[in-house]
Design an enzyme around this catalytic site. Structure first.
Site, PDB file in Angstrom:
ATOM      1  N   SER A 558       0.875  -1.331   0.000  1.00  0.00           N
ATOM      2  CA  SER A 558      -0.163  -0.093   0.156  1.00  0.00           C
ATOM      3  C   SER A 558       0.936   1.143  -0.058  1.00  0.00           C
ATOM      4  O   SER A 558       1.885   1.005   0.427  1.00  0.00           O
ATOM      5  CB  SER A 558      -0.873  -0.092   1.146  1.00  0.00           C
ATOM      6  N   TYR A 571      -3.197  -0.791  10.409  1.00  0.00           N
ATOM      7  CA  TYR A 571      -3.079  -1.187   8.831  1.00  0.00           C
ATOM      8  C   TYR A 571      -1.823  -0.764   8.371  1.00  0.00           C
ATOM      9  O   TYR A 571      -0.855  -1.281   7.715  1.00  0.00           O
ATOM     10  CB  TYR A 571      -4.183  -0.476   8.137  1.00  0.00           C
TER      11      TYR A 571
END
Length: 681
Positions: A558, A571
């Protein structure tokens, strides 16, 4: 408007579908059927005698009118006047083009002469196991007479072609009472004046042969059972097969990568559990359709199933070296200056007693069909040995078929392989969102895909969308469990023979400020994405190293691994862990030809499984925008002002694995439409 289908053509197609639907009648893509009738010539308005016959390639069970070659019967039969003889009969295939009616339909096959020269309105040429058993028995001609009397004649072996058509036509004329023939070393041909009569005669030959073999045959055609060579229990058998699969993939792919298929069907296991299997396997397969797909003979492991795994692996490698030397010698014995180059010396069929059969090909369907053909060959051996002795055509004739110039021309006409052809991918989290898009792109580029997901229903739906078991299979896996991951890879190995490309995509996302993030939130996030990626990559590395074919591991990380947004500590920390795994594994696995790269998406809202599960609402609240506007919000904060979709991430995975970036490893590709703060520096 397309012309209406001729009634005799409609009958031909219906007959072909019925015959091709039953594997007792003919093998996949084996045999052909034809019909002759009068039609109107659109040029003269007069009557013209035509023949419709299954063209080159295709399968009787799924034959369509477009798969038929259409020829003028008068011109086809006129070729007998210019036929130059058996030594030049291959030239007649090109001559068929001058006999086509109109656009001619499909390309005529080598068997066209058999259908056109035989004086019957309908002709079926089939490859039933029972018929080939008689055709490949040492005293096949005598057995044919015993079985059928004078209703079926014997045709000595001749390679398919124009001369064989002349031979059958002459035998039919000399035996008006006959309804068909047994073709030595090959199969059967039947005929009739109507489609119904032809089908009835073909089925009568097949069933009569089956009954004869059953009635006359001895009970132990494969010899005595071998003590200690019985099939392993199912769970143990499949575990052993999965353990051997990467080694066998390496063996089958030394010349070029292959896709695999595994079967532990009863005929295979029974054959390998009896004393005569080494002798019979060494004789090779029988019908030309068989050995074109199975190679001249299989590789057979000569150890019992209880042998230690490391002993079996070492012996397989020894046998492979011997197989390659034997195959090269076979080629050298028979090749001439005009022969095509050797196409590789690795086996297409590997037999492992007590475990099963591994078959290989350029794609899953080819590998599966090769295995089906070897089961046909086992059935033929059983039938021939039951009433006589199995005696296939000699090695020189097999070579003439395998390295036939016409076969080579057919291979050269095949379309260029897609970039990921022969590659087998396992994608985690592929039941939805980004993983689903990646699976679709990989299959579109030629790969076989294992759709791995915690949600069984989603995984099965995606696998079905992708085309079913010859292209994709579904596995249910919780990536936090070591045994579950091992089981998923075992399923992949049994489905496709190996794994080449692994995409770590499974994940969840919990968006909370630091003080609201619980230890459970942290552990769950890390268990699925950090631990899960590690476990999947570790299992992938075991397979990839054993296969000796290199490979790819791709992490869907990400933008947050580099530049994190607010309120997502768990996350973003997990994504940073994944990004560092890419660096570490790229360095460690490079010596095995395994490349490890990452993709860093950002703002994938539409179609995303994570966003639809609550993450979208949380992120929208964090940024103070309506959830339905979140995609637009992410787009506007980028340099390109474009929304990122799952398909864009899939494009990056293909770019990394599609064959152009062969010297790239340890790279992270941003797919974020340009987030300057996440630029690597």
């Amino acid at each position: 408007m397309a012309p209406a289908t001729h009634p005799e053509v409609a009958a031909l197609l219906e007959r072909a579908h019925r015959l091709g639907a039953d594997p007792r009648n003919t093998n996949y893509a084996g045999g052909n059927a034809s019909a002759k009738a009068t039609a109107t010539d659109p040029v003269t308005g007069g009557a013209v005698d035509l023949m419709w016959v299954k063209g080159s390639g295709g399968d009787l069970g799924t034959l369509t009118e477009a798969g038929l070659a259409v020829l003028r019967l008068d011109r086809l039969r006129a070729l007998t006047a210019v036929y130059p003889g058996p030594e030049r009969e291959d030239e007649m295939v090109a001559a068929f083009d001058y006999c086509l009616h109109g656009k001619g339909g499909a390309a005529p096959s080598i068997d066209t002469a058999m259908h056109g020269l035989v004086d019957a309105a309908h002709v079926d040429h089939l490859h039933p196991d029972s018929g080939i058993a008689l055709a490949c028995a040492a005293d096949g001609e005598k057995l044919t007479q015993e079985c059928f009397g004078d209703k079926v004649a014997w045709v000595p072996w001749r390679r398919p072609g124009f001369q064989l058509g002349l031979d059958i036509a002459a035998i039919k004329e000399a035996n008006p009472q006959a309804v068909g023939v047994i073709l030595g070393g090959h199969g059967i041909t039947a005929w009739g004046e109507t489609s119904e009569e032809c089908e009835r005669n073909a089925l009568w030959i097949i069933r009569t042969a089956e009954e004869f073999l059953e009635r006359q045959g001895r009970q132990d055609p494969f010899g005595a059972p071998l003590a200690g060579w019985e099939p392993l229990p199912e769970a143990e058998r499949r575990a052993r097969a999965a353990a051997l699969a990467p080694v066998l993939r390496a063996i089958s792919s030394q010349d070029r990568p292959q896709v695999g298929h595994f079967t532990d069907s009863a005929p295979v296991l029974d054959f390998l559990a009896h004393a005569e299997h080494p002798r019979l396997a060494a004789l090779g397969t029988s019908c030309p359709d068989h050995f074109l797909r199975t190679k001249v003979r299989p590789l057979v492991l000569d150890l019992p199933p209880t042998a230690p795994l490391e002993d079996a692996v070492a012996r397989l490698e020894e046998l492979h070296a011997a197989y390659r030397a034997d195959y090269q010698a076979y080629y050298d014995r028979h090749a001439t200056e005009d022969s095509p180059a050797i196409r590789g010396a690795d086996p297409a069929i590997v037999l492992v007693p007590g475990v099963g059969m591994f078959s290989y090909g350029k794609d899953k369907q080819t590998a599966r069909v090769a295995g089906e053909f070897y089961v046909n060959a086992i059935n033929v051996m059983r039938g021939a040995e039951a009433v006589s002795a199995y005696a296939p055509i000699n090695e020189a004739e097999k070579f003439r078929i395998e390295y036939w110039a016409l076969e080579e021309a057919k291979l050269q006409r095949m379309p260029k392989p897609k970039p990921l052809a022969t590659r087998i991918a396992l994608v985690t989290g592929a039941g939805s969102g980004i993983g689903k898009a990646i699976a679709h792109r990989l299959v579109a580029e030629g790969a076989c895909v294992v759709v791995a997901d915690l949600n069984e229903e989603n995984a099965r739906a995606v696998a079905e969308e992708l085309g079913g078991p010859d292209r994709a299979v579904a596995v249910t896996v919780d990536v936090t469990g070591e045994e579950a991951i091992r089981a998923a890879f075992d399923e992949a190995l049994l489905a496709f023979g190996g794994v080449d490309l692994v995409v770590n995509n499974a994940g969840i996302s919990i968006s909370k400020p630091l003080l609201e993030t619980t230890a459970r939130d942290w552990d769950l996030q890390h268990d699925i994405m950090a631990r899960g990626s590690f476990l999947v990559s570790r299992e992938a590395a075991r397979v990839l190293i054993a296969q000796k074919l290199g490979g790819d591991i791709v992490y869907i990380a990400s933008k947050n691994a580099v530049f994190a947004g607010p309120n997502n500590i768990a996350y973003s920390a997990t994504k940073a862990d994944q990004a560092h795994q890419v660096r570490l594994l790229a360095a460690e696995l490079g010596e095995h030809g395994i490349r490890v790269n990452g993709v860093n998406p950002d703002g994938v809202v539409r179609g995303s499984g994570i966003f639809s599960s609550g993450w979208g609402a949380q992120r929208a609240a964090t940024y103070g925008v309506p959830e339905e506007k979140l995609g637009e919000f992410y787009a506007q904060r980028t340099i390109l002002k474009r929304e990122v979709l799952p398909e864009h991430v899939a494009n990056a995975v293909f770019a990394l694995t599609g064959g152009e970036l062969t010297h790239t490893t340890g790279l992270h590709v941003p797919v974020d439409a340009g987030v300057a703060a996440a630029f690597l520096r």
